[in-house]
Design an enzyme around this catalytic site. Structure first.
Site, short mmCIF file in Angstrom:
data_model
loop_
_atom_site.label_atom_id
_atom_site.label_comp_id
_atom_site.label_asym_id
_atom_site.label_seq_id
_atom_site.Cartn_x
_atom_site.Cartn_y
_atom_site.Cartn_z
CE1 TYR A 19 -4.14 -2.45 0.63
CE2 TYR A 19 -4.84 -0.36 1.06
CZ TYR A 19 -5.02 -1.77 0.67
OH TYR A 19 -5.91 -2.31 0.62
CE LYS A 59 1.38 -16.87 -2.10
NZ LYS A 59 0.95 -18.56 -2.86
CG ASP A 105 -2.17 -20.23 -2.07
OD1 ASP A 105 -1.12 -19.70 -0.74
OD2 ASP A 105 -1.63 -20.83 -2.46
CG ASP A 142 -8.02 -4.33 1.21
OD1 ASP A 142 -8.69 -4.77 2.13
OD2 ASP A 142 -8.25 -4.44 -0.14
CG ASP A 174 -14.04 -7.05 1.33
OD1 ASP A 174 -13.44 -6.42 2.27
OD2 ASP A 174 -14.14 -7.05 0.49
C1 IPM Z 1 -10.49 -1.45 3.54
C2 IPM Z 1 -10.94 -0.95 2.48
C3 IPM Z 1 -9.20 0.37 1.75
C4 IPM Z 1 -8.13 -0.79 1.87
C5 IPM Z 1 -9.52 1.23 1.13
C6 IPM Z 1 -10.71 1.64 1.37
C7 IPM Z 1 -8.74 2.21 1.34
O1 IPM Z 1 -10.54 -1.33 1.37
O2 IPM Z 1 -9.86 -0.42 4.82
O3 IPM Z 1 -10.08 -2.73 3.58
O4 IPM Z 1 -8.17 -0.99 0.95
O5 IPM Z 1 -7.43 -0.99 3.04
MG MG Z 2 -10.63 -3.79 2.31
#
Ligand code: IPM
Ligand code: MG
Length: 373
Positions: free
Chosen positions: A143, A199, A232, A256, A260
């Protein structure tokens, strides 16, 4: 004398302001009924800040964020800002806060509430009782690594289109050790198990990650159980048998993605809170920012459909991690669980059997009523 707690509220974009309005009600309730004293200020971030100041986070807002005990953030982003230059995009405001406050440990708990076990895209028997915590490194890795950018690739005649895009995965041993310590500390208060994901089979930064996590484990936390997994495989294990995990520690990008995936295990992305913590400040409290994991959801913004629970649970994390108000945090989490088990549902929590969803504000009111009870 009661401690006063200072909070900076940054509702942001999309559904951010709607869900944050419910958190403000919860804050008011704790002030009125539990003798807590919050100094609350409000400011802009993301597209809202761009509209007002031409930048997704003004220097003045950045300075305010550095000065408070905790920042509460709603969400940033929206299609309206898609065409902006990269440096002005709403997400840059959030990334600046994380970086300049040095919020290196991002805590993303994924719990499956009993009442929602049938809402997950996975079978109830896979997710019921799920309670894991992802600790994502938040201030380094790909990032932020340099070099980065989009450049012309003129010296390479074989490159059709003539451009190259570059990002750099870079971790120092110190960056890995400090987030590993956070994960081990948290594990000691939970199931005492940490699984580290990288990884190491293809990335040198992954090899260093594994070595440094192992170093911290051997030298400082030998009492905690540590395992390693390629990220993975970790993704696969999260959907195969997620209850095998207690604490997962991983880098910024893998965290990240994996968080999710973990979010969907709980039934709805509208349920997941997060805390981003840095080093202790002079008053002993950590630098801190709390935000729901869901985004700005522009498709449902302004329709009173958003689920405020992730944002409210983020405030519960603030009570726990910034203010040490453990009883209040427990009470708020219990109120959320109670409302869900009573069958109160926002639109994102409507199962196949349907029913009548409540609005964002009604969900907030029900949670407050459950706090009263
Ligand atoms: C998260 C989001 C952020 C990230 C974005 C909005 C920059 O996806 O907090 O998971 O990628 O960290
Ligand atoms: Mg995210």
């Amino acid at each position: 004398m009661t401690d006063r707690y200072s909070l900076l509220i940054l509702p942001g974009d999309g559904i951010g302001p709607e869900v944050m309005a419910e958190v403000v009600k919860v804050i008011d309730w704790f002030q009125a009924h539990r003798g807590m004293a919050f100094d609350v200020s409000h400011d802009l971030v993301g597209g809202a800040a761009y509209d007002a100041h031409g930048a997704p986070l003004s220097d003045a807002t950045m300075a305010r964020a550095q000065a408070v005990d905790a920042v509460l953030l709603g969400a940033v982003g929206g299609p309206k800002y898609d065409a902006l230059d990269f440096s002005l995009k709403p997400e840059r405001g959030l990334l600046r806060l994380r970086k300049e406050m040095d919020l290196f440990a991002n805590l993303r708990p994924a719990q499956c509430f009993e009442a929602l076990a049938d809402f997950s895209s996975l079978k109830r028997e896979i997710v019921a009782g799920l309670d894991l915590l992802i600790v994502r490194e938040l201030t380094s890795g790909i990032y932020f690594g340099e070099p980065r950018g989009i450049h012309s690739d003129d010296n390479n005649p074989d490159n059709e289109g003539g451009r190259v895009g570059i990002n750099t995965q870079r971790y120092t041993s110190g960056e890995i050790r400090r987030v590993a310590r956070s994960a081990f500390e948290l594990a000691r208060k939970r199931g005492n198990r940490v699984c580290s994901m990288e990884k190491a089979n293809v990335m040198e930064s992954g090899i260093l990650w594994r070595e440094e996590v192992t170093w911290v484990h051997q030298n400082e936390y030998p009492d905690v159980e540590l395992s390693h997994m390629y990220a993975d495989n970790g993704a696969m294990q999260l959907v195969r048998n997620p209850r095998q995990f207690d604490v997962i520690v991983t880098d910024n990008l893998f965290g990240d993605i994996l968080s999710d995936a973990a979010a969907m295990l709980t039934g709805s992305l509208g349920m997941l809170p997060s805390a981003s913590l840095g080093a202790p400040m002079a008053n002993g409290r950590p630098k801190a920012l709390y935000e729901p994991v869901h985004g700005s959801a522009p498709d449902i913004a302004g329709k009173a459909l958003a689920n405020p629970i992730a944002c409210i649970l983020s405030f519960a994390m603030a009570l726990r991690y910034s203010f040490g108000e453990l009883a209040a945090a427990d009470a708020l989490e219990a109120a959320v669980e109670r409302v869900l088990s009573d069958g109160v549902r926002t639109a994102d929590l409507m199962g196949p059997e349907g029913g009548h969803p409540v609005s964002t504000a009604e969900m907030g009111d029900k949670i407050i009523a459950a706090l009263e009870a």
